[in-house]
Scaffold this motif. Structure first.
Motif, PDB file in Angstrom:
ATOM      1  N   HIS A 437     -37.149  -5.432  44.627  1.00  0.00           N
ATOM      2  CA  HIS A 437     -36.529  -4.710  43.502  1.00  0.00           C
ATOM      3  C   HIS A 437     -35.110  -5.215  43.227  1.00  0.00           C
ATOM      4  O   HIS A 437     -34.699  -5.339  42.075  1.00  0.00           O
ATOM      5  N   ARG A 438     -34.371  -5.530  44.275  1.00  0.00           N
ATOM      6  CA  ARG A 438     -33.012  -6.031  44.092  1.00  0.00           C
ATOM      7  C   ARG A 438     -33.015  -7.407  43.419  1.00  0.00           C
ATOM      8  O   ARG A 438     -32.179  -7.691  42.560  1.00  0.00           O
ATOM      9  N   GLN A 441     -33.817  -7.069  39.748  1.00  0.00           N
ATOM     10  CA  GLN A 441     -32.679  -6.511  39.014  1.00  0.00           C
ATOM     11  C   GLN A 441     -31.579  -7.547  38.831  1.00  0.00           C
ATOM     12  O   GLN A 441     -31.021  -7.674  37.735  1.00  0.00           O
ATOM     13  N   ARG A 442     -31.280  -8.296  39.902  1.00  0.00           N
ATOM     14  CA  ARG A 442     -30.207  -9.276  39.829  1.00  0.00           C
ATOM     15  C   ARG A 442     -30.558 -10.443  38.909  1.00  0.00           C
ATOM     16  O   ARG A 442     -29.729 -10.924  38.145  1.00  0.00           O
ATOM     17  N   GLU A 444     -32.960 -10.375  36.589  1.00  0.00           N
ATOM     18  CA  GLU A 444     -33.569  -9.890  35.342  1.00  0.00           C
ATOM     19  C   GLU A 444     -34.881 -10.626  35.085  1.00  0.00           C
ATOM     20  O   GLU A 444     -35.154 -11.130  34.002  1.00  0.00           O
TER      21      GLU A 444
END
Length: 497
Positions: A437-438, A441-442, A444
């Motif tokens: 998930h990280r 998110q980072r 995109e």
């Protein structure tokens, strides 16, 4: 069986206490079974499997925590190659000599024997070249080393170092800075000095005369470093000189019989300790090595059946900063041993029982009661984990940097290797979900979670993400449009209801 219900009871090995309110508080276990990532693991099974490897002498498995994550660590003590053969050979030599020797019991004859000073080797006048050493000095300090400067040691340094073994009083009652059974001092010191490593001393073998404080040349030429076993060759190659402690059994067996060699071993231990503890005062470091092939040394030093090889040390010039480097940087031989052991364990044990780290130790630390000091081992594991690898590979691109940074944060470490397997360095399935998930998110960028498990290293996962291109990377406007569509569908469903 339960006394009231008749149900079967099991001795689980769990420890607990019954509180006044009727609850049972879990305190741990009375054995070495642990639970990691939902798997119950018997630590003795890992230890037993490791000890079946031909290179392993001792092994202790344990658990350590890092960043809130539990991982397995194995402490392994490698065998000294060929140790059994060497000790058997020395024991045979001792027995052969002791059987042929005659113990002197008459007090007057014993005193006369002592006065012969047979522990000092004699040479025909003018038959050997000599290097006269500068006066010995008595100073204080400590140093122990396996990595040495390649610059030569000065003759003054070397003279003062060997002066630790010098005879302090000549006469009927000689004095040294170490003890000897009956004041006989039967242990002799031989050396090999490498080319251009001690100023004023040519490459070759020497006998150190403690009475005259001089080196007596025996044989010129190099020493084959293959006499050392593989785990010591790198240190021996770095050293500038070698020290060999040899007992002259004819100088002690007549008084001590079959215990003569034992007395020599005690004396050699005292000599080695004196050299190790005081060498640093002269800018010299030494390291005592284990078994080695003694035949080339016996030949070069012209030793015979009366001589028993006892101990060996290596030495050379040092700098203070080198001590920390030696303590924190594993040698190539150590890395090879750990790699071979890990590959062996992977063949013998299920994946969840493979230690995340293998720490090679020369010996296991013991408590005052003689038991393995597991608390000290855990401290060592934390030190090893906090030390970066000797040849760290930095991230090669932005994607690798992002993955590495997020993984470091989740594991609570300062650095990870881009080629390390996630599970080998302590990651769990739950942690990898967080990592997924990280990353999304980072960066995109969206991709299937399963790919994190199929590419379980920073580099392989970065390579996979890099091949996805921009096709899977949603734009902000597209994301906003999809959100608006979902909101409209919700509103439409609500109005129909």
């Amino acid at each position: 069986m339960h006394p009231d219900t008749g149900e079967r009871l099991y001795r689980s090995g769990d420890l607990g206490r019954w509180l006044p309110d009727g609850t049972i508080e879990f305190l741990g276990r009375d054995d070495f079974q642990i639970k990691i990532r939902g798997q119950r693991i018997e630590l003795p099974e890992i230890e037993h499997t490791a000890r079946t490897h031909p290179e392993v002498k001792h092994a202790i498995a344990d658990v350590f925590e890092r960043g809130g994550q539990q991982s397995l660590v194995l402490f392994a003590v490698p065998h000294s190659e060929g140790a059994d053969i060497s000790h058997e050979k020395l024991a045979a030599e001792e027995n052969d000599f002791a059987e042929g020797g005659v113990e002197i019991t008459d007090p007057a004859e014993r005193l006369l024997f002592k006065m012969q000073r047979l522990g000092i080797r004699q040479f025909d006048s003018g038959s050997n070249d000599e290097v006269q050493l500068s006066p010995a000095a008595a100073l204080a300090g400590w140093k122990s080393q396996r990595v040495f400067q390649q610059q030569p040691v000065s003759l003054t340094q070397f003279s003062r170092f060997l002066g630790l073994l010098a005879c302090r009083q000549i006469g009927e009652s000689p004095k040294y800075d170490y003890g000897s059974a009956g004041g006989l001092y039967p242990v002799q010191c031989y050396l090999h000095v490498k080319r251009n490593r001690v100023e004023g001393v040519e490459e070759g073998f020497y006998y150190y005369d403690p009475v005259r404080h001089a080196l007596v040349a025996l044989e010129a030429g190099p020493l084959d470093e293959d006499i050392h076993y593989s785990h010591n060759r790198e240190a021996a190659a770095s050293a500038g000189f070698s020290v060999f402690l040899v007992g002259d059994l004819e100088a002690i067996v007549p008084l001590y019989g079959a215990f003569g060699r034992d007395m020599c071993l005690l004396e050699a231990g005292a000599m080695a300790q004196l050299l190790r503890s005081r060498a640093g005062e002269f800018g010299i470091g030494v390291c005592q090595l284990g078994d080695l092939s003694t035949d080339p040394i016996i030949k070069a030093c012209r030793l015979g059946e009366r001589h028993a090889f006892l101990a060996s040390l290596i030495g050379g010039g040092i700098e203070p900063r080198e001590e920390a480097a030696v303590a924190s940087t594993p040698t190539k031989n150590t890395e090879d041993f750990r790699s071979r052991l890990k590959a062996y364990l992977q063949e013998q044990l299920p994946s969840y029982m493979i230690p995340a780290r293998i720490v090679s130790l020369p010996e296991l630390p013991l408590t005052a009661n003689g038991k393995v000091d597991r608390a000290l081992l855990r401290q060592r594991a934390e030190t090893v984990e906090a030390t970066p690898a000797a040849q760290a590979v930095p991230p090669a691109n932005e994607i690798e940097s992002v993955i590495a940074a997020e993984l470091q944060t989740l594991l609570g470490v300062s650095e990870v290797q881009v080629t390390d397997n996630f599970f080998d360095i302590g990651a769990t399935s739950a942690l990898l979900v967080k990592l997924y998930h990280r990353i999304c998110q980072r960066l995109e960028q969206s991709f299937a979670l399963i790919n994190v498990f199929q590419h379980p290293s920073v580099r392989s996962l970065a390579d996979f993400i890099g091949t996805q291109g921009d096709g899977d990377k949603p734009s902000r406007s597209a994301s906003k449009a999809r959100a608006q569509k979902r909101l409209q569908r919700l509103k439409s469903s609500s109005s129909k209801a």
